[in-house]
Design a protein around this motif. Structure first.
Motif, PDB file in Angstrom:
ATOM      1  N   LEU A 127     -10.104  16.688  16.777  1.00 11.45           N
ATOM      2  CA  LEU A 127      -9.044  17.176  15.901  1.00 11.45           C
ATOM      3  C   LEU A 127      -7.769  16.395  16.190  1.00 11.45           C
ATOM      4  N   TRP A 128      -7.131  15.929  15.134  1.00 10.93           N
ATOM      5  CA  TRP A 128      -5.826  15.280  15.276  1.00 10.93           C
ATOM      6  C   TRP A 128      -4.753  16.346  15.189  1.00 10.93           C
ATOM      7  N   TRP A 129      -3.621  16.051  15.817  1.00  9.34           N
ATOM      8  CA  TRP A 129      -2.422  16.887  15.665  1.00  9.34           C
ATOM      9  C   TRP A 129      -2.187  17.085  14.156  1.00  9.34           C
ATOM     10  N   PRO A 130      -1.908  18.330  13.723  1.00  8.39           N
ATOM     11  CA  PRO A 130      -1.974  18.619  12.284  1.00  8.39           C
ATOM     12  C   PRO A 130      -1.076  17.758  11.406  1.00  8.39           C
ATOM     13  N   SER A 131       0.111  17.419  11.883  1.00  3.35           N
ATOM     14  CA  SER A 131       0.927  16.595  10.987  1.00  3.35           C
ATOM     15  C   SER A 131       1.906  15.770  11.798  1.00  3.35           C
ATOM     16  N   GLY A 132       2.206  14.628  11.274  1.00  7.66           N
ATOM     17  CA  GLY A 132       3.190  13.772  11.900  1.00  7.66           C
ATOM     18  C   GLY A 132       2.616  12.982  13.073  1.00  7.66           C
ATOM     19  N   ARG A 133       3.465  12.118  13.620  1.00  8.87           N
ATOM     20  CA  ARG A 133       3.036  11.238  14.699  1.00  8.87           C
ATOM     21  C   ARG A 133       3.070  12.007  16.011  1.00  8.87           C
ATOM     22  N   HIS A 134       1.969  12.060  16.674  1.00  9.17           N
ATOM     23  CA  HIS A 134       1.897  12.786  17.926  1.00  9.17           C
ATOM     24  C   HIS A 134       0.765  12.216  18.753  1.00  9.17           C
ATOM     25  N   ASP A 135       0.901  12.340  20.070  1.00  8.88           N
ATOM     26  CA  ASP A 135      -0.112  11.705  20.910  1.00  8.88           C
ATOM     27  C   ASP A 135      -1.262  12.643  21.263  1.00  8.88           C
ATOM     28  N   LYS A 136      -1.181  13.911  20.851  1.00 15.31           N
ATOM     29  CA  LYS A 136      -2.195  14.867  21.307  1.00 15.31           C
ATOM     30  C   LYS A 136      -3.421  14.888  20.393  1.00 15.31           C
ATOM     31  N   LEU A 137      -4.556  15.062  21.063  1.00 10.12           N
ATOM     32  CA  LEU A 137      -5.836  15.169  20.370  1.00 10.12           C
ATOM     33  C   LEU A 137      -6.608  16.315  21.003  1.00 10.12           C
ATOM     34  N   ILE A 138      -7.466  16.910  20.251  1.00 13.98           N
ATOM     35  CA  ILE A 138      -8.375  17.918  20.810  1.00 13.98           C
ATOM     36  C   ILE A 138      -9.795  17.410  20.590  1.00 13.98           C
ATOM     37  N   SER A 139     -10.611  17.538  21.586  1.00 16.62           N
ATOM     38  CA  SER A 139     -12.029  17.294  21.333  1.00 16.62           C
ATOM     39  C   SER A 139     -12.812  18.516  21.788  1.00 16.62           C
ATOM     40  N   ILE A 140     -13.852  18.787  21.071  1.00 18.39           N
ATOM     41  CA  ILE A 140     -14.636  19.986  21.349  1.00 18.39           C
ATOM     42  C   ILE A 140     -16.084  19.572  21.554  1.00 18.39           C
ATOM     43  N   ASP A 141     -16.633  19.949  22.683  1.00 12.10           N
ATOM     44  CA  ASP A 141     -18.086  19.790  22.830  1.00 12.10           C
ATOM     45  C   ASP A 141     -18.710  21.175  22.941  1.00 12.10           C
ATOM     46  N   GLU A 142     -19.993  21.221  23.218  1.00 13.01           N
ATOM     47  CA  GLU A 142     -20.674  22.516  23.145  1.00 13.01           C
ATOM     48  C   GLU A 142     -20.093  23.549  24.094  1.00 13.01           C
ATOM     49  N   GLU A 143     -19.558  23.047  25.226  1.00 12.88           N
ATOM     50  CA  GLU A 143     -19.107  23.998  26.235  1.00 12.88           C
ATOM     51  C   GLU A 143     -17.612  24.024  26.444  1.00 12.88           C
ATOM     52  N   ASN A 144     -16.937  22.913  26.159  1.00 13.78           N
ATOM     53  CA  ASN A 144     -15.531  22.802  26.554  1.00 13.78           C
ATOM     54  C   ASN A 144     -14.632  22.366  25.412  1.00 13.78           C
ATOM     55  N   LEU A 145     -13.355  22.667  25.666  1.00 12.79           N
ATOM     56  CA  LEU A 145     -12.303  22.221  24.766  1.00 12.79           C
ATOM     57  C   LEU A 145     -11.388  21.331  25.592  1.00 12.79           C
ATOM     58  N   TYR A 146     -11.132  20.110  25.125  1.00 11.98           N
ATOM     59  CA  TYR A 146     -10.287  19.174  25.864  1.00 11.98           C
ATOM     60  C   TYR A 146      -9.023  18.893  25.068  1.00 11.98           C
ATOM     61  N   LEU A 147      -7.937  18.787  25.804  1.00 11.58           N
ATOM     62  CA  LEU A 147      -6.694  18.319  25.191  1.00 11.58           C
ATOM     63  C   LEU A 147      -6.412  16.940  25.746  1.00 11.58           C
TER      64      LEU A 147
END
Lengths: 350, 754
Positions: A127-147
């Motif tokens: 998942l990208w940050w919802p709007s605008g320029r930002h360095d944060k990303l979320i990734s989701i695997d079966e067990e974990n959520l990463y920022l």
């Protein structure tokens, strides 16, 4: 009901599941689609709608090393996107950049900015940050959520924090709240879980039957839409997470994807394994549904299904609204066919 | 609407204060109004027979000015509220017709000899009383004289029948010598106009009227079924047959456009017939040769007259474009396609009924050329210019004859519909020349304006990304050359003949590109005709000419909201506030770099507090809330505005559209119905009605409404698309072909509106 074949078609060569609106391209209505072929070399197509609006053409074609299971365009740079792919035995995820002068190269190669390598489980989505320029990303695997914190110039990505979904849950996807950027929703078999990314702790959850997909209503706060395993679509108000505010019948087989229109409140697209795309107009003003209005004038109660697009020959996993022309959406059926349709016929004019 | 005209006389912009004094019918209507509802039905049929001295004001004053120009305020003494108004008309519709002979005769007596015939017996005598001309010389016109005269009178009586709402009966006419092109033209335009004239009538009635008219004129009501008519261009035929031979299985694909092409050809490609019929009417030494001598000293001056050729070329270009999309390689290589393609580029010209190759470089591989060509379309214009120069003056004369003859029929229609009552267009034309209305200067201007517009169009095609916002003019405009197209356009608009009004107003802005009011009205006409792109383009021109016009700013705000362009919409709505004499003090001290929705909404809410009874403020608020999809508030705003302006049909439509977009389709339909009661030929409301029915799953109803909207404006591309969807949803795939070939005759027959 027969679907109108007013759509504009475009063929990918191979089977495919993923299509994404290129939000950062404000000059054109563009989509990125990635293929999922077991034998052939996979590709990412940059597809553009002609300015006349009646033709789709290939703006760029890039080879991609593996089957693409998730693809998401960067909201602030139209040449950057993320993919989740399956390579041999394991899943991987990476951030890619389309070369600058791709139009002048014979066989332009995607440039891998970085791969997101910390995952142990099967990666589901980025998942990208919802709007605008930002360095944060979320990734989701079966067990974990990463920022993640992504540095494009240094081509690095660092895990900022992570949280486990818990033993009992297997995550399958998620969405980032456009109204409250600290909140991320992730779907598991029988609930939607919400995290506050500042603390990386779970906040609330909605218990429901097997959710396949979730999307936030970009026009109204607190409203999410879920696609349920048992083929229905539920609309929830997060302030009242016990019961859905509205239920739509969904599809005759599994409802796979739901997408809220970026501009028209209540306009929802769904697609499923019954090879159709449904367009819904669900009023999110609750009083209309719950008050006595409905009883007073039964004629006011209308079927929220506006149209069924059935001109497909395979399951549809990919759906994307255009943010630039919000009455346009692209759908991608598993046989690799992209169809772009306009919902203008369902909008009244002043 | 025609009914209301009759009683209300809304076609003139006369002084409303004189309403009851000078109009005996108005008085009679008032007297009868409260007394017997049964008697009212017949009132509709009573024309205003008041003789007036003004040559143009054929109707008495506007007693209830229902068709006032939007934005132009005028008091409406009769309008005490919508309920009374609609009750009045409803009872009109439902009441009994019988028992009115007395009233009828009463009315006839003071103005002339009693009417001889009763309604429905004999067309001429029955129609004549409706002719409220000052001179009663034509009270019982014998249908003889020059064909022009006969046709003119006959068409008059058709229109008058429309005003009276009585069935029109075919009449035997002498041989008129109408060419196929004439017929096609009369058929198409009368069909569209009849839909506007009888907007409140059933499809059956309209068809009956039309058939009676066309039958009398010996015009086949339907040409869509005709196949390829061989003979005129042998070369084309050969190629056609060849392409058909190559393409047996896929032949049906091409049928649609072939018909279209034939129709087009009938208009443009029959100069001989034109010439013959012209000679028959005016003799070989008619005015044309005179005109030639006096005006055609230089061919360049008359460039503007060459419209048909350009139109034909444009048509071929579109055709070639369509054909090029056919992926069958055999078809792609067929000579037929090459032929059409060449024609589209002006390499082949249709000169004196012969297809000639232009002197320009012939094509090798046409496909490559076409590709190159479509990337660089101005070349066809260049070619055309070259071609034009290479034509000698003789050809010009011929072409001009063809062209002028064509215009003549159109002009006649203009006269018919504008009530100019010119007995013979040729006389009028002579007069114009006498007065110098067509002097060399004006001719130059026309030519120049036309050139400019052609350049603009070409430029628009070159930069497709910016084509939005460039106004696209109609190809064949009979009003070019009209003495006062602006006045004409206003009149037509008032009568609700939107498509005609567009043409007249286009002629005006070609002549006078700074006419704000003409551009504005053109924009409104397009919006009401359900074409926002053109509406925006026209309104932008109005705004260029007068950046502070409030109506223009508001209309632009609405159109951009319809197109979901929030930034643009905010800009114009804020501009409205900044230029409004009462509210400009509220405006922000400095023009901000970017406007935020919340700021603009706050300003308008302040304005609403200052002036809670200004309907316009509530309208803008309603539009603003639409922009933010806050439909409940938008509905409240429009409802408040409607309390203040219950007769504003566009406001009812705004309310309906808002309700529809917030999932209240049933309410929306009621609002649209109000709009249509006030303005029966409001194409946008008909189309919106179709959308609302479709959104409720009532596809059969929606189809009927779309078809009705399209009959009034066949150029409403959106509605064609919507119709297609509803046809699919209603499982009426059998009619999809009719939809794709835009066969309105068939669709109307299949889906009449009850």
């Amino acid at each position: 009901m027969q679907g109108a074949s007013s759509g504009i078609g475009y063929g990918l060569k191979y089977q495919a599941r993923c299509i994404s609106n290129v939000k950062a391209d404000t000059d054109h209505t563009s989509f990125l689609a990635g293929t999922l072929s077991l034998k052939e070399e996979n590709e990412v197509h940059l597809i553009r709608l002609s300015s006349s609006g009646n033709e789709l053409f290939c703006e760029g074609l890039f080879s991609h090393p593996n089957e693409i299971w998730d693809l998401s365009s960067c909201p602030f740079d139209q040449r950057i996107f993320s993919t989740v792919y399956y390579s041999g035995e394991s899943f991987g995820a990476a951030i890619w950049q389309i070369p600058e002068l791709y139009g002048e190269l014979n066989s332009p190669q995607l440039e891998k900015i970085t791969s997101l390598d910390s995952h142990a489980g099967k990666i589901k989505c980025i998942l990208w940050w919802p709007s605008g320029r930002h360095d944060k990303l979320i990734s989701i695997d079966e067990e974990n959520l990463y920022l993640w914190s992504l540095d494009i110039s240094k081509k690095t990505a660092q895990v900022q924090s992570k949280d486990s979904a818990g033993m009992l849950h297997t995550l399958s996807g998620g969405a980032w709240d456009p109204h409250d950027v600290n909140s991320v929703a992730a779907t598991c078999e029988s609930s939607v879980q919400f995290w506050d990314i500042r603390t990386m702790k779970k906040t609330i959850s909605i218990e429901c039957a097997h959710v396949r997909n979730v999307d936030y209503n970009p026009m109204k706060e607190h409203i999410i839409v879920t696609a349920e395993h048992e083929s229905g679509i539920h609309i929830w108000d997060l302030r009242k997470p016990k019961v859905p505010t509205q239920e739509l019948p969904g599809h005759t087989h599994w409802t796979w994807t739901v997408k809220c229109n970026p501009e028209y409140d209540g306009m929802i697209l769904s697609s499923g394994t019954d090879s159709t795309v449904n367009l819904w107009l669900a009023s999110s003003s609750n009083d209309l549904l719950t008050s006595d209005r409905r009883a007073d004038s039964p004629t006011c109660w209308v079927d929220p299904l506006l149209n069924t697009y059935s001109d497909y020959e395979d399951s549809i996993y990919g759906l994307a609204w255009s943010s630039r022309e919000p009455w346009i959406f692209a759908s991608l059926s598993y046989d690799g066919r992209v169809v772009v349709e306009s919902v203008k016929p369902f909008i009244s004019k002043m | 609407m025609a009914m209301r005209d009759l009683v209300s006389g809304s076609t003139s912009c006369g002084d409303p204060s004189s309403s009851s004094s000078s109009n005996p019918l108005g008085g009679l209507a008032n007297a009868l109004l409260g007394t017997s509802s049964k008697t009212q039905e017949r009132l509709k049929e009573i024309p205003t027979t008041t003789p007036t001295n003004s040559g143009l004001q054929f109707y008495s004053e506007a007693r209830e000015n229902l068709n006032e120009l939007p934005g132009l305020e005028s008091d409406k003494p009769f309008a005490d509220g919508s309920s009374q108004g609609s009750q009045f008309f409803n009872s009109f519709r439902s009441a009994d017709r019988a028992g009115f002979e007395d009233t009828w005769n009463e009315i006839q007596r003071p103005h002339g000899p009693p009417a001889q015939g009763r309604v429905g017996q004999f067309p001429i005598s029955e129609l004549e009383p409706f002719n409220d001309r000052v001179d009663y010389v034509h009270r019982q016109p014998p249908l003889d004289g020059t064909p022009q005269r006969v046709l003119s009178r006959f068409l008059h009586s058709f229109l008058d029948s429309g005003r009276g709402g009585i069935p029109f009966h075919p009449a035997p006419l002498p041989l008129l010598g109408l060419s196929e092109g004439d017929k096609q033209c009369i058929r198409d335009r009368s069909s569209i106009m009849a839909r506007h004239l009888f907007a409140d009538k059933s499809e059956e009635f309209i068809n009956a009227q039309l058939n009676a008219l066309l039958c009398s004129l010996d015009i086949e009501a339907n040409t869509h079924d005709k196949g390829h008519v061989p003979g005129r261009f042998r070369e084309l035929d050969d190629y056609w047959n060849e392409s058909q031979g190559n393409l047996q299985p896929g032949a049906h694909v091409a049928d649609g456009w072939i018909n279209e092409f034939n129709q087009q050809r009938e208009i443009h490609a029959n100069p001989d017939a034109w010439a013959h019929s012209f000679e028959r009417q005016h003799g070989v030494n008619g005015w044309v040769s005179e005109f030639e001598q006096s005006q055609l000293s230089s061919a360049d001056q008359m460039r503007g007259a060459n419209t048909p050729n350009i139109a034909a070329m444009e048509q071929s270009r579109l055709l070639a474009n369509t054909l090029a999309q056919n992926s069958d390689p055999k078809f792609q290589n067929s000579k037929f396609l090459q032929f059409v393609s060449k024609m589209s580029r002006g390499e082949l010209i249709n000169d004196n009924n012969q297809v000639k190759e232009n002197s320009l470089p012939a094509s090798g591989d046409w496909a490559a050329e076409y590709q190159q060509h479509s990337g660089n379309r101005h070349s066809w214009a260049d070619e055309f210019l070259n071609n034009k120069i290479s034509n000698g003056p003789e050809q010009w004369a011929n072409e001009y004859t063809t062209n002028e003859k064509h215009l003549s029929t159109d002009d006649q229609w203009v006269n018919e519909f504008s009530k100019l009552h010119v007995n013979d267009w040729a006389d009028e034309f002579g007069e114009h020349i006498g007065k110098g209305a067509f002097g060399e200067n004006s001719t130059d201007e026309w030519a120049q304006a036309f050139d400019e517009y052609m350049n603009e169009q070409v430029a628009a095609r070159q930069r497709p990304d910016n084509s939005k916002g460039v106004y696209v003019f109609s190809d064949l405009n009979p009003y070019v050359g009209h003495a006062n197209p602006f006045k004409e356009g206003q009149e037509l608009f008032r009568k609700g003949l939107l498509s005609e009004a567009v043409l007249a107003l286009e002629a005006e802005v070609l002549k006078n590109s700074e006419n704000v009011e003409a551009w504005r009205l053109l924009g409104i006409a397009h919006a009401e005709n359900d074409d926002d792109q053109q509406a925006i383009a026209a309104m932008m021109r109005a705004q260029e000419a007068d950046p502070t016009n409030l109506e223009v700013l508001l209309a632009l705000g609405v159109s951009h909201t319809n197109e979901l362009e929030q930034t643009e919409a905010l800009k114009f709505l804020y501009g409205w506030l900044c230029n409004h004499p009462s509210y400009r003090r509220l405006a922000l001290p400095e023009q901000p770099d970017s406007l935020f929705y919340n700021d603009v909404a706050r300003l308008f809410n302040e304005a609403a507090e200052i002036a809670p009874d200004d309907a316009d403020i509530h309208i803008v608020l309603g539009v603003l809330y639409n922009l933010s999809r806050d439909y409940d508030k938008a509905i409240q705003s429009f409802q408040r505005a409607l309390e203040l302006k219950p007769k504003d049909y566009s406001l009812w439509n705004k309310l309906g559209a808002t309700q529809a977009n917030s999932v209240q389709s049933a309410d929306a339909i009621m609002a649209y119905q109000q709009a249509l009661d006030l303005k029966p030929n409001y194409v946008r409301a008909w189309a919106n009605m179709g959308i609302s029915y479709a959104n409720q799953g009532m596809y059969d109803e929606s189809i009927r409404y779309y078809v009705r909207a399209l009959a009034m404006n066949p150029k409403a591309d959106n509605a064609w698309q919507y119709l297609r969807i509803s046809l699919s949803c209603a499982s009426r795939n059998d009619m999809l072909e009719a939809c794709d070939s835009r066969n309105l005759d068939l669709l109307q027959k299949e889906f009449p509106l009850q």
